[in-house]
Design a protein around this motif. Structure first.
Motif, PDB file in Angstrom:
ATOM      1  N   VAL A 186      17.101   6.470  -4.415  1.00  0.00           N
ATOM      2  CA  VAL A 186      16.440   5.198  -4.710  1.00  0.00           C
ATOM      3  C   VAL A 186      16.152   5.049  -6.200  1.00  0.00           C
ATOM      4  N   ARG A 187      16.507   3.910  -6.753  1.00  0.00           N
ATOM      5  CA  ARG A 187      16.004   3.439  -8.036  1.00  0.00           C
ATOM      6  C   ARG A 187      14.802   2.559  -7.689  1.00  0.00           C
ATOM      7  N   TRP A 188      13.631   3.093  -7.942  1.00  0.00           N
ATOM      8  CA  TRP A 188      12.385   2.551  -7.350  1.00  0.00           C
ATOM      9  C   TRP A 188      11.621   1.677  -8.347  1.00  0.00           C
ATOM     10  N   ILE A 189      11.450   0.409  -8.011  1.00  0.00           N
ATOM     11  CA  ILE A 189      10.621  -0.499  -8.803  1.00  0.00           C
ATOM     12  C   ILE A 189       9.247  -0.537  -8.160  1.00  0.00           C
ATOM     13  N   CYS A 190       8.225  -0.128  -8.929  1.00  0.00           N
ATOM     14  CA  CYS A 190       6.893   0.059  -8.356  1.00  0.00           C
ATOM     15  C   CYS A 190       5.826  -0.343  -9.371  1.00  0.00           C
ATOM     16  N   GLY A 191       4.578  -0.414  -8.873  1.00  0.00           N
ATOM     17  CA  GLY A 191       3.447  -0.716  -9.746  1.00  0.00           C
ATOM     18  C   GLY A 191       2.846  -2.074  -9.456  1.00  0.00           C
ATOM     19  N   GLY A 192       1.677  -2.291 -10.018  1.00  0.00           N
ATOM     20  CA  GLY A 192       0.933  -3.533  -9.807  1.00  0.00           C
ATOM     21  C   GLY A 192      -0.546  -3.235  -9.825  1.00  0.00           C
ATOM     22  N   LEU A 193      -1.294  -3.928  -8.973  1.00  0.00           N
ATOM     23  CA  LEU A 193      -2.730  -3.715  -8.880  1.00  0.00           C
ATOM     24  C   LEU A 193      -2.986  -2.610  -7.858  1.00  0.00           C
ATOM     25  N   PRO A 226       6.377  -1.775  -4.163  1.00  0.00           N
ATOM     26  CA  PRO A 226       5.418  -1.569  -5.262  1.00  0.00           C
ATOM     27  C   PRO A 226       4.293  -0.590  -5.004  1.00  0.00           C
ATOM     28  N   ALA A 227       3.891  -0.396  -3.748  1.00  0.00           N
ATOM     29  CA  ALA A 227       2.737   0.454  -3.409  1.00  0.00           C
ATOM     30  C   ALA A 227       1.439  -0.106  -3.981  1.00  0.00           C
ATOM     31  N   CYS A 228       1.447  -1.361  -4.361  1.00  0.00           N
ATOM     32  CA  CYS A 228       0.299  -1.990  -5.020  1.00  0.00           C
ATOM     33  C   CYS A 228       0.227  -3.463  -4.625  1.00  0.00           C
ATOM     34  N   ALA A 229      -0.961  -4.034  -4.785  1.00  0.00           N
ATOM     35  CA  ALA A 229      -1.105  -5.474  -4.655  1.00  0.00           C
ATOM     36  C   ALA A 229      -0.420  -6.159  -5.835  1.00  0.00           C
ATOM     37  N   SER A 230      -0.181  -7.453  -5.693  1.00  0.00           N
ATOM     38  CA  SER A 230       0.598  -8.194  -6.685  1.00  0.00           C
ATOM     39  C   SER A 230      -0.248  -8.936  -7.705  1.00  0.00           C
ATOM     40  N   PHE A 231      -1.577  -8.971  -7.505  1.00  0.00           N
ATOM     41  CA  PHE A 231      -2.393  -9.983  -8.170  1.00  0.00           C
ATOM     42  C   PHE A 231      -2.603  -9.770  -9.664  1.00  0.00           C
ATOM     43  N   ASP A 232      -2.108  -8.658 -10.216  1.00  0.00           N
ATOM     44  CA  ASP A 232      -2.193  -8.512 -11.667  1.00  0.00           C
ATOM     45  C   ASP A 232      -1.170  -9.400 -12.380  1.00  0.00           C
ATOM     46  N   GLN A 233      -0.060  -9.705 -11.694  1.00  0.00           N
ATOM     47  CA  GLN A 233       0.994 -10.507 -12.321  1.00  0.00           C
ATOM     48  C   GLN A 233       1.437 -11.709 -11.483  1.00  0.00           C
ATOM     49  N   LEU A 277      -2.288   7.911  -4.987  1.00  0.00           N
ATOM     50  CA  LEU A 277      -0.870   7.901  -4.633  1.00  0.00           C
ATOM     51  C   LEU A 277      -0.430   9.145  -3.884  1.00  0.00           C
ATOM     52  N   GLY A 278      -1.383   9.933  -3.385  1.00  0.00           N
ATOM     53  CA  GLY A 278      -1.049  11.185  -2.720  1.00  0.00           C
ATOM     54  C   GLY A 278      -0.088  11.024  -1.562  1.00  0.00           C
ATOM     55  N   GLY A 279      -0.174   9.912  -0.850  1.00  0.00           N
ATOM     56  CA  GLY A 279       0.679   9.705   0.309  1.00  0.00           C
ATOM     57  C   GLY A 279       2.134   9.458  -0.030  1.00  0.00           C
ATOM     58  N   LEU A 280       2.443   9.338  -1.323  1.00  0.00           N
ATOM     59  CA  LEU A 280       3.823   9.086  -1.738  1.00  0.00           C
ATOM     60  C   LEU A 280       4.590  10.354  -2.083  1.00  0.00           C
ATOM     61  N   THR A 281       3.886  11.421  -2.389  1.00  0.00           N
ATOM     62  CA  THR A 281       4.535  12.594  -2.988  1.00  0.00           C
ATOM     63  C   THR A 281       5.631  13.188  -2.112  1.00  0.00           C
ATOM     64  N   ASN A 324       0.838  -1.198   0.000  1.00  0.00           N
ATOM     65  CA  ASN A 324       0.000   0.000   0.000  1.00  0.00           C
ATOM     66  C   ASN A 324       0.875   1.250   0.000  1.00  0.00           C
ATOM     67  N   VAL A 325       0.261   2.389  -0.193  1.00  0.00           N
ATOM     68  CA  VAL A 325       0.990   3.641  -0.361  1.00  0.00           C
ATOM     69  C   VAL A 325       1.791   3.995   0.881  1.00  0.00           C
ATOM     70  N   ASP A 326       1.206   3.817   2.060  1.00  0.00           N
ATOM     71  CA  ASP A 326       1.892   4.188   3.285  1.00  0.00           C
ATOM     72  C   ASP A 326       3.154   3.361   3.479  1.00  0.00           C
ATOM     73  N   ALA A 327       3.061   2.068   3.255  1.00  0.00           N
ATOM     74  CA  ALA A 327       4.229   1.196   3.420  1.00  0.00           C
ATOM     75  C   ALA A 327       5.318   1.556   2.418  1.00  0.00           C
ATOM     76  N   ALA A 328       4.918   1.839   1.173  1.00  0.00           N
ATOM     77  CA  ALA A 328       5.905   2.212   0.157  1.00  0.00           C
ATOM     78  C   ALA A 328       6.567   3.542   0.497  1.00  0.00           C
ATOM     79  N   ALA A 329       5.796   4.491   1.010  1.00  0.00           N
ATOM     80  CA  ALA A 329       6.362   5.787   1.388  1.00  0.00           C
ATOM     81  C   ALA A 329       7.417   5.626   2.482  1.00  0.00           C
ATOM     82  N   LYS A 330       7.137   4.772   3.441  1.00  0.00           N
ATOM     83  CA  LYS A 330       8.098   4.547   4.513  1.00  0.00           C
ATOM     84  C   LYS A 330       9.350   3.851   3.994  1.00  0.00           C
ATOM     85  N   ALA A 331       9.172   2.942   3.045  1.00  0.00           N
ATOM     86  CA  ALA A 331      10.335   2.275   2.464  1.00  0.00           C
ATOM     87  C   ALA A 331      11.202   3.262   1.690  1.00  0.00           C
TER      88      ALA A 331
END
Length: 466
Positions: A367-374, A439-446, A380-384, A353-360
């Motif tokens: 950071v070279r950030w690999i992100c995305g998914g479901l 990822p800031a997202c769930a994994s279930f798309d892939q 994504l406001g909490g990431l800015t 989720n966005v909060d966990a990704a922001a903390k990471a």
């Protein structure tokens, strides 16, 4: 196994035959119940029949006429967004509904406990982020100190699958909102609330329902001590509700970033140092900056929670500090996979989720950030606020192009697959930077799970490191 108490001679239905469902069925049978089971999966039903359970389709007319109780696996919705048909049928038939967590709390106190010098205790950990790390860290500190402990719930073994606890043992449970929402008995000795951020909103009918599910851990039975993260309004509210006043040390307030003080009991982390403050004075300070298994402010909050629990259980600060230093971390949660040419590779696939990704992101300066998914609800406001840490984003997922459009002001590249993302990030990274999967997202798309996603990342990183 913990046999379920109070069910001898009853007929009990079990819906969902995954890990928790099958364990519950066996524990119910061990307690003397006649157990009927159902799962929509053919293989799961066949497996249950092999174990000697009777399979029954509960949506048929009269299926609950002889049933005393329905036990539901945590992944099955009972209210929002729509009640499962079997659960709806049970409620219409006025059959009580519970889950394995409720069965555990009503069954744990086994015969002979009155003869023990120190009765076993239960620590239950909930919250949006950090539950697994906090639970595993508590368990590690205890075992590192030579204390008997078991880890179960949403991590490790199913709650009814643990061994009957011995004298002085501590059972550490990670509990999700899916588990606390339905349990009819919730009576831990120590309960932990890490934090709250939007997640599973469809399942709980919104943020209020999500918080209410977490709050049940503290309201249904009332723990002897509560450890509460107060960095969000919900945690501050919960601590206030549980406390009788400023000096009430049955509530330990914790924070990552705030200095807390007063006549009560506080544990907080600021600038990499954990501080315990009690009865108006500082008790101890621990340097967390070089603890490899707990990088970043979010893990420092987890350290505060684990420290508070272990202090409540009677461990000395230096014993807890020794446990911090030997903690290796959990897979897929700020997991350092390796380093090459000054570039570190970190797997935080659990940042769904966005909060966990922001903390990471906030844990590393470049950071070279690999992100995305479901993508989940809420945007994504909490990431800015953390975009300043991002040198470049490498976007994966079926909707990678759409996700990338929302990363305003961030240099980005649409990669779609993990293989492409890791290869490009590794090729472009410079010494001092971190290639981070958050990822800031769930994994279930892939992927079938965040674990599978993290394993793919680790496999691609291994190619780079070889």
């Amino acid at each position: 196994m913990i046999p379920v108490r109070g069910v001898d001679g009853q007929t009990i239905a079990v819906l969902g035959l995954g890990r928790s469902g099958m364990t519950a069925a066996k524990a119910l049978r061990e307690g003397g119940a006649t157990v009927l089971v159902w799962d929509d999966n053919d293989a799961a039903r066949e497996g249950a029949e092999t174990e000697g359970f009777e399979v029954r389709q509960f949506t048929k007319q009269g299926a609950f006429d002889d049933v005393d109780l329905l036990i539901v696996s945590p992944g099955i919705p009972h209210l929002y967004p729509t009640p499962n048909k079997v659960i709806a049928a049970a409620m219409a038939a006025m059959v009580p509904v519970d889950n394995d967590i409720g069965l555990f709390f009503r069954s744990l106190a086994l015969d002979g406990w009155e003869e023990l010098d120190t009765p076993p205790r239960v620590v239950a950990v909930t919250g949006s982020n950090g539950k697994s790390t906090t639970s595993a860290l508590i368990h590690h500190i205890l075992t590192n100190a030579g204390k008997p402990a078991q880890l179960a719930g949403n991590i490790g073994r199913g709650v009814l699958d643990i061994d009957p606890p011995e004298d002085g043992e501590v059972i550490v449970l990670e509990l999700s909102s899916y588990q606390t929402d339905l349990a009819r008995a919730l009576t831990p000795d120590i309960a932990v609330f890490t934090n709250l951020s939007p997640d599973h909103l469809d399942r709980h009918g919104g943020l209020g329902g999500y918080f209410a599910a977490k709050r049940r851990l503290f309201a249904e039975g009332g723990p002897d001590r509560a450890v509460v993260g107060v960095d969000e309004p919900e945690g501050l509210y919960l601590a206030n509700q549980l406390s009788t006043g400023p000096s009430d040390d049955r509530v330990i307030r914790i924070s990552s970033g705030q200095k807390l003080s007063g006549p009560g009991w506080f544990v907080f982390a600021r600038k990499g140092f954990l501080t315990e403050w009690r009865k108006g004075r500082q008790v101890t300070s621990i340097d967390l900056r070089e603890v490899a298994g707990l990088p970043g402010a979010h893990n420092h909050q987890n350290a505060c929670a684990a420290y508070s629990v272990c202090r409540s259980l009677g461990l000395a600060p230096r014993v807890i500090e020794e446990g911090f230093k030997t903690y290796g971390g959990l897979p897929h949660r700020s997991q350092v996979l390796g380093e090459k040419d000054g570039v570190k590779f970190v797997n935080d696939s659990k940042a769904t989720n966005v909060d966990a990704a922001a903390k990471a992101l906030g844990a590393f300066p470049k950071v070279r950030w690999i992100c995305g998914g479901l993508e989940k609800e809420g945007g994504l406001g909490g990431l800015t606020d953390q975009f300043g840490h991002v040198v470049k984003a490498y976007v994966i997922g079926r909707e990678a192009a759409e996700f990338a459009l929302k990363l305003d002001g961030v240099d980005k590249e649409i990669c779609t697959t993990m293989e492409v993302a890791v290869a490009k990030a590794a090729a472009e990274a410079e010494a001092g930077e971190v290639v981070l999967l958050a990822p800031a997202c769930a994994s279930f798309d892939q992927y079938n799970s965040f674990e599978k996603r993290g394993e793919d990342f680790a496999a691609q990183v291994a190619k780079v490191l070889s």
